[in-house]
Design a protein around this motif. Structure first.
Motif, PDB file in Angstrom:
ATOM      1  N   MET A   1     -25.732   3.476 -27.088  1.00  0.00           N
ATOM      2  CA  MET A   1     -25.497   4.553 -28.055  1.00  0.00           C
ATOM      3  C   MET A   1     -26.127   5.857 -27.575  1.00  0.00           C
ATOM      4  O   MET A   1     -25.575   6.938 -27.724  1.00  0.00           O
ATOM      5  N   LEU A   2     -27.335   5.747 -26.989  1.00  0.00           N
ATOM      6  CA  LEU A   2     -28.034   6.921 -26.498  1.00  0.00           C
ATOM      7  C   LEU A   2     -27.239   7.625 -25.398  1.00  0.00           C
ATOM      8  O   LEU A   2     -27.231   8.856 -25.310  1.00  0.00           O
ATOM      9  N   VAL A   3     -26.542   6.817 -24.586  1.00  0.00           N
ATOM     10  CA  VAL A   3     -25.735   7.399 -23.504  1.00  0.00           C
ATOM     11  C   VAL A   3     -24.580   8.211 -24.076  1.00  0.00           C
ATOM     12  O   VAL A   3     -24.243   9.283 -23.560  1.00  0.00           O
ATOM     13  N   PHE A   4     -23.970   7.739 -25.193  1.00  0.00           N
ATOM     14  CA  PHE A   4     -22.873   8.479 -25.819  1.00  0.00           C
ATOM     15  C   PHE A   4     -23.377   9.792 -26.423  1.00  0.00           C
ATOM     16  O   PHE A   4     -22.675  10.807 -26.391  1.00  0.00           O
ATOM     17  N   VAL A   5     -24.587   9.769 -26.987  1.00  0.00           N
ATOM     18  CA  VAL A   5     -25.174  11.010 -27.512  1.00  0.00           C
ATOM     19  C   VAL A   5     -25.403  11.998 -26.373  1.00  0.00           C
ATOM     20  O   VAL A   5     -25.097  13.197 -26.487  1.00  0.00           O
ATOM     21  N   LEU A   6     -25.929  11.489 -25.259  1.00  0.00           N
ATOM     22  CA  LEU A   6     -26.127  12.331 -24.083  1.00  0.00           C
ATOM     23  C   LEU A   6     -24.801  12.884 -23.583  1.00  0.00           C
ATOM     24  O   LEU A   6     -24.690  14.070 -23.248  1.00  0.00           O
ATOM     25  N   LEU A   7     -23.769  12.026 -23.553  1.00  0.00           N
ATOM     26  CA  LEU A   7     -22.443  12.449 -23.098  1.00  0.00           C
ATOM     27  C   LEU A   7     -21.888  13.550 -23.992  1.00  0.00           C
ATOM     28  O   LEU A   7     -21.332  14.544 -23.506  1.00  0.00           O
ATOM     29  N   PHE A   8     -22.038  13.385 -25.322  1.00  0.00           N
ATOM     30  CA  PHE A   8     -21.507  14.375 -26.263  1.00  0.00           C
ATOM     31  C   PHE A   8     -22.227  15.719 -26.082  1.00  0.00           C
ATOM     32  O   PHE A   8     -21.583  16.771 -26.003  1.00  0.00           O
ATOM     33  N   CYS A   9     -23.560  15.690 -26.016  1.00  0.00           N
ATOM     34  CA  CYS A   9     -24.328  16.936 -25.893  1.00  0.00           C
ATOM     35  C   CYS A   9     -24.036  17.644 -24.570  1.00  0.00           C
ATOM     36  O   CYS A   9     -23.831  18.867 -24.537  1.00  0.00           O
ATOM     37  N   LEU A  10     -24.019  16.853 -23.483  1.00  0.00           N
ATOM     38  CA  LEU A  10     -23.729  17.455 -22.181  1.00  0.00           C
ATOM     39  C   LEU A  10     -22.319  18.008 -22.140  1.00  0.00           C
ATOM     40  O   LEU A  10     -22.072  19.091 -21.594  1.00  0.00           O
ATOM     41  N   SER A  11     -21.365  17.285 -22.739  1.00  0.00           N
ATOM     42  CA  SER A  11     -19.972  17.737 -22.745  1.00  0.00           C
ATOM     43  C   SER A  11     -19.821  19.032 -23.529  1.00  0.00           C
ATOM     44  O   SER A  11     -19.068  19.930 -23.121  1.00  0.00           O
ATOM     45  N   CYS A  12     -20.518  19.145 -24.669  1.00  0.00           N
ATOM     46  CA  CYS A  12     -20.464  20.390 -25.458  1.00  0.00           C
ATOM     47  C   CYS A  12     -20.925  21.575 -24.615  1.00  0.00           C
ATOM     48  O   CYS A  12     -20.253  22.616 -24.556  1.00  0.00           O
ATOM     49  N   GLY A  13     -22.074  21.398 -23.959  1.00  0.00           N
ATOM     50  CA  GLY A  13     -22.579  22.479 -23.122  1.00  0.00           C
ATOM     51  C   GLY A  13     -21.667  22.756 -21.929  1.00  0.00           C
ATOM     52  O   GLY A  13     -21.393  23.914 -21.605  1.00  0.00           O
ATOM     53  N   ALA A  14     -21.176  21.685 -21.295  1.00  0.00           N
ATOM     54  CA  ALA A  14     -20.335  21.849 -20.112  1.00  0.00           C
ATOM     55  C   ALA A  14     -19.018  22.526 -20.448  1.00  0.00           C
ATOM     56  O   ALA A  14     -18.552  23.406 -19.710  1.00  0.00           O
ATOM     57  N   PHE A  15     -18.390  22.148 -21.577  1.00  0.00           N
ATOM     58  CA  PHE A  15     -17.106  22.751 -21.932  1.00  0.00           C
ATOM     59  C   PHE A  15     -17.274  24.189 -22.432  1.00  0.00           C
ATOM     60  O   PHE A  15     -16.369  24.996 -22.278  1.00  0.00           O
ATOM     61  N   THR A  16     -18.417  24.501 -23.025  1.00  0.00           N
ATOM     62  CA  THR A  16     -18.676  25.889 -23.409  1.00  0.00           C
ATOM     63  C   THR A  16     -18.781  26.762 -22.164  1.00  0.00           C
ATOM     64  O   THR A  16     -18.145  27.821 -22.052  1.00  0.00           O
ATOM     65  N   ILE A  17     -19.595  26.312 -21.196  1.00  0.00           N
ATOM     66  CA  ILE A  17     -19.722  27.045 -19.934  1.00  0.00           C
ATOM     67  C   ILE A  17     -18.394  27.043 -19.186  1.00  0.00           C
ATOM     68  O   ILE A  17     -17.983  28.042 -18.591  1.00  0.00           O
ATOM     69  N   SER A  18     -17.687  25.909 -19.252  1.00  0.00           N
ATOM     70  CA  SER A  18     -16.413  25.775 -18.562  1.00  0.00           C
ATOM     71  C   SER A  18     -15.390  26.783 -19.062  1.00  0.00           C
ATOM     72  O   SER A  18     -14.680  27.409 -18.283  1.00  0.00           O
ATOM     73  N   ALA A  19     -15.312  26.951 -20.388  1.00  0.00           N
ATOM     74  CA  ALA A  19     -14.345  27.886 -20.947  1.00  0.00           C
ATOM     75  C   ALA A  19     -14.681  29.316 -20.552  1.00  0.00           C
ATOM     76  O   ALA A  19     -13.797  30.118 -20.232  1.00  0.00           O
ATOM     77  N   VAL A  20     -15.985  29.637 -20.540  1.00  0.00           N
ATOM     78  CA  VAL A  20     -16.404  30.980 -20.157  1.00  0.00           C
ATOM     79  C   VAL A  20     -16.217  31.197 -18.658  1.00  0.00           C
ATOM     80  O   VAL A  20     -15.845  32.281 -18.209  1.00  0.00           O
ATOM     81  N   ALA A  21     -16.450  30.142 -17.862  1.00  0.00           N
ATOM     82  CA  ALA A  21     -16.358  30.265 -16.413  1.00  0.00           C
ATOM     83  C   ALA A  21     -14.957  30.001 -15.887  1.00  0.00           C
ATOM     84  O   ALA A  21     -14.691  30.234 -14.714  1.00  0.00           O
ATOM     85  N   GLY A  22     -14.068  29.493 -16.725  1.00  0.00           N
ATOM     86  CA  GLY A  22     -12.705  29.220 -16.287  1.00  0.00           C
ATOM     87  C   GLY A  22     -12.495  27.815 -15.779  1.00  0.00           C
ATOM     88  O   GLY A  22     -11.524  27.535 -15.090  1.00  0.00           O
ATOM     89  N   GLY A  23     -13.394  26.884 -16.102  1.00  0.00           N
ATOM     90  CA  GLY A  23     -13.212  25.493 -15.680  1.00  0.00           C
ATOM     91  C   GLY A  23     -14.498  24.909 -15.144  1.00  0.00           C
ATOM     92  O   GLY A  23     -15.525  25.578 -15.038  1.00  0.00           O
ATOM     93  N   GLY A  24     -14.437  23.621 -14.795  1.00  0.00           N
ATOM     94  CA  GLY A  24     -15.558  22.958 -14.149  1.00  0.00           C
ATOM     95  C   GLY A  24     -16.291  21.930 -14.972  1.00  0.00           C
ATOM     96  O   GLY A  24     -17.179  21.247 -14.458  1.00  0.00           O
ATOM     97  N   ALA A  25     -15.936  21.786 -16.263  1.00  0.00           N
ATOM     98  CA  ALA A  25     -16.665  20.835 -17.110  1.00  0.00           C
ATOM     99  C   ALA A  25     -16.545  19.409 -16.589  1.00  0.00           C
ATOM    100  O   ALA A  25     -17.520  18.664 -16.550  1.00  0.00           O
ATOM    101  N   GLY A  26     -15.343  19.025 -16.198  1.00  0.00           N
ATOM    102  CA  GLY A  26     -15.121  17.660 -15.750  1.00  0.00           C
ATOM    103  C   GLY A  26     -15.990  17.277 -14.570  1.00  0.00           C
ATOM    104  O   GLY A  26     -16.475  16.145 -14.474  1.00  0.00           O
ATOM    105  N   LEU A  27     -16.229  18.234 -13.661  1.00  0.00           N
ATOM    106  CA  LEU A  27     -17.028  17.944 -12.480  1.00  0.00           C
ATOM    107  C   LEU A  27     -18.497  17.716 -12.825  1.00  0.00           C
ATOM    108  O   LEU A  27     -19.204  17.006 -12.123  1.00  0.00           O
ATOM    109  N   VAL A  28     -18.970  18.329 -13.927  1.00  0.00           N
ATOM    110  CA  VAL A  28     -20.357  18.155 -14.357  1.00  0.00           C
ATOM    111  C   VAL A  28     -20.527  16.864 -15.152  1.00  0.00           C
ATOM    112  O   VAL A  28     -21.573  16.209 -15.073  1.00  0.00           O
ATOM    113  N   ILE A  29     -19.481  16.480 -15.910  1.00  0.00           N
ATOM    114  CA  ILE A  29     -19.560  15.309 -16.783  1.00  0.00           C
ATOM    115  C   ILE A  29     -19.450  14.001 -15.991  1.00  0.00           C
ATOM    116  O   ILE A  29     -19.916  12.958 -16.439  1.00  0.00           O
TER     117      ILE A  29
END
Length: 337
Positions: A1-29
């Protein structure tokens, strides 16, 4: 369960940066998904999550889509994505991930030098089908292309909202086809669905932040953030790929001295490559293959090929096949490479 919480939090941050930067969230996740899924199923979960993000970006920035780019990109990208999924069944994507990590890490150079505008190149349009081909294959093989081709979009003269919207329009059909093929080839199951939906929900949540932040950035800032995100994603990919290769392919390096001989050796799977410097002056390059099966006897053997560079005997090659002896191998490892 802790891993899913980590995945959700990291994904939120990664997709926020990804949208501003034009992509790249998938490579971080990718590294976090590696804690939940096997390597061959990571692209399926990543594609599901990224597709949710892509649909959200199309709905948010649909007015900025450049349909000329989409019409040139998709015809080559779709069959290439299918080929990438097929190749995924034959070979783990970890080595391609390492190559992409090296490529993305090159953005560090762009960060260190003074910012300069990317010049529009009308001749870049003729390369768009080739870019679609490369993006489709890499997307099918790894589940994401992210920031790999952002600079090319900039050369076409596209601005930040147009880059985000056009990339989303290019990728939505790619993700749909990939998900169908992943399911067809048995790479889509319950854990993949849960992980993919977790990534997708976080991506949709990140879009609300994007709508607020994006208008505050200039195009130059947008490009610079993109370079930073690409470099960070590259470092993540290199670290993850190196860890997987060391763990799964038993890669190791060794340096030692014994009785006046110096040896530098590397092992990878059943191969061992060694460079030895002996006295009197002689250099030997040794390649050992463990687990070689003799076609005549069916017995497991080891094969050793040695390139000799000797001051008194010249250059020559020797070959040797022998039965492995674990005890002898441990005692004489420094001599037989």
């Amino acid at each position: 369960m802790l891993v899913f919480v980590l995945l959700f939090c990291l994904s939120c941050g990664a997709f926020t940066i990804s949208a501003v930067a034009g992509g790249g969230a998938g490579l971080v996740i990718m590294p976090v998904l590696g804690l939940l899924l096997t390597a061959s199923k990571i692209p399926a979960a990543l594609s599901l999550g990224t597709m949710c993000s892509t649909i959200g970006r199309i709905a948010t920035f649909r007015h900025a889509i450049d349909w000329r780019v989409v019409s040139c990109f998709l015809p080559a990208a779709l069959p290439a994505a299918a080929l990438g999924v097929f190749c995924l069944r034959l070979m783990p994507p970890v080595y391609l991930e390492m190559f992409l990590g090296l490529f993305l890490s090159g953005n560090v150079v762009l960060l260190l030098r003074p910012a300069s505008p990317v010049m529009t190149d009308q001749g870049a349009w003729k390369y768009l089908p080739a870019i679609g081909l490369a993006a489709g294959f890499i997307s099918g093989f790894t589940g994401a292309t992210g920031l790999l081709f952002n600079r090319f979009y900039q050369k076409l003269g596209l601005q930040k909202e147009t880059i985000i919207a056009t990339r989303a329009a290019n990728e939505v059909l790619l993700h749909a086809i990939k998900l169908f093929l992943y399911a067809r080839f048995g790479l889509f199951d319950g854990p993949v669905l849960v992980a993919g939906l977790c990534v997708g929900v976080s991506a949709l949540a990140a879009l609300r932040v994007t709508k607020i932040v994006l208008p505050l950035l200039s195009h130059a800032q947008f490009c610079r953030i993109g370079h930073a995100a690409a470099a960070l994603a590259g470092l993540f990919m290199l670290g993850n790929a190196a860890h997987q290769i060391v763990q799964k392919d038993a890669m190791s390096f060794r340096y030692g001295r014994f009785n006046g001989e110096t040896e530098l050796a590397m092992t990878w799977r059943s191969h061992r490559l060694a460079l030895e410097i002996e006295r009197p002056l002689e250099i030997e390059v040794k390649h050992r293959i463990a687990g070689f099966t003799d076609p005549h006897t069916g017995l497991a053997k080891e094969k050793l090929t040695v390139l000799h560079l000797a001051a008194d005997r010249g250059v020559f090659v020797t070959h040797r096949e022998f039965m492995p002896d674990p005890g002898h191998h441990r005692r004489r490892h420094h001599r037989d490479a």
